[in-house]
Design an enzyme around this catalytic site. Structure first.
Site: not given
Ligand code: KIV
Length: 271
Positions: A122, A51-52, A90, A189, A120
């Site tokens: 969090e 989600d980056s 994510d 992280e 994924k």
């Molecule tokens: O969204 C992302 O890129 C991440 C990584 C930093 C692990 O969750």
């Protein structure tokens, strides 16, 4: 030997075997077809559709604004390119927290509409019900502990997490909870290296670090940071392998100059 003949499809089982034999796991983000094709052909083990994307693709300041539909779009593009790597997508903010039914529906959409291999999420014990429900549908889940950017407004800062004993103990407990629930891997992280090594030692599942030191089972970085496309983000854990910002900028400037000087297109570049 060609890349094709070396290729081996990476599965969650393969990742577990890698941990068992002490082979480090290399993971990178990608959000589009062209980049994912390069990253996959280069031999990466896991591609994270993070989600980056909210930051590096859309220009938002945090990961919170990106939507499930947008993550699915990025996921579809990456899955089309990935021939070898395991693809993890994510779950974006607001699509799983506090509502396990929503979490399951969001995960099913990701799996059905993108063809990804895993999702994924969090968090630890506070999202356990969601994790259990997703796993009950046979969807592989990767956890994410330590600095969890979707909770940035709770933390108020991106500083290193779990430096004090209380937070470190909670993180270790959460890691065990996620493993016991059935997660196949966990991202840690921005935590002290000693703590990252401890979690990796204690757990059977692969632990992937980003700013969690060398003692974990693998590393992940955001591809735009590694390539030096992003300039302003410079945490200590980041190693830049290139300065693509400068290279692309130079190429664009040359193109502008050639167009202005009527040097492009030349005789061979026309019909
Ligand atoms: O969204 C992302 O890129 C991440 C990584 C930093 C692990 O969750």
């Amino acid at each position: 030997m060609s890349i094709e003949s070396k290729a081996k499809i990476v599965t969650t089982h393969v990742l577990h075997e890698m941990k068992l034999r002490g082979e480090k796991i290399a993971m990178l983000t990608s959000y589009d077809f062209s980049m994912a094709r390069i990253v996959d052909a280069a031999g990466i083990d896991i591609i994270l559709v993070g989600d980056s994307a909210s930051n590096v693709m859309a220009g938002f300041e945090s990961t919170l604004p990106i939507t499930l539909d947008q993550m699915i779009y990025h996921g579809q593009s990456v899955v089309r390119a990935a021939k070898r790597a395991l693809v993890v997508v994510d779950l974006p903010f607001g699509t799983y927290q506090g509502n396990s039914k929503l979490a399951l529906n969001s995960s099913i959409r990701i799996m059905k509409e993108t063809g990804a291999d895993a999702v994924k999420l969090e968090g630890g014990r506070e999202i356990l019900e969601s994790v259990n429900r997703i796993l009950s549908a046979g969807i592989p889940v990767m956890g994410h502990l330590g600095l969890t950017p979707q909770s940035i407004h709770k933390f108020g800062t991106y500083v290193v997490r779990a430096r004090d004993e209380e937070e470190a103990d909670k993180l270790v407990e959460d890691a065990h909870i996620l493993q016991d629930a059935g997660c196949f891997s966990i991202v840690l992280e921005k935590i002290p290296a000693k703590l990252g090594a401890q979690v990796s030692r204690e757990l059977k599942i692969p632990i992937i670090g980003i700013g969690a030191g060398p003692g974990v089972d693998g590393q992940v970085l955001v591809i735009h940071d590694l390539l030096g496309i992003t300039q302003e983000f410079s945490p200590r854990f980041l190693r830049r392998y290139h300065n693509l910002f400068a290279e692309i900028s130079g190429a664009v400037q040359s193109y502008i100059k050639d167009v202005k000087n009527v040097d492009f297109p030349n005789e061979r570049e026309q019909y």
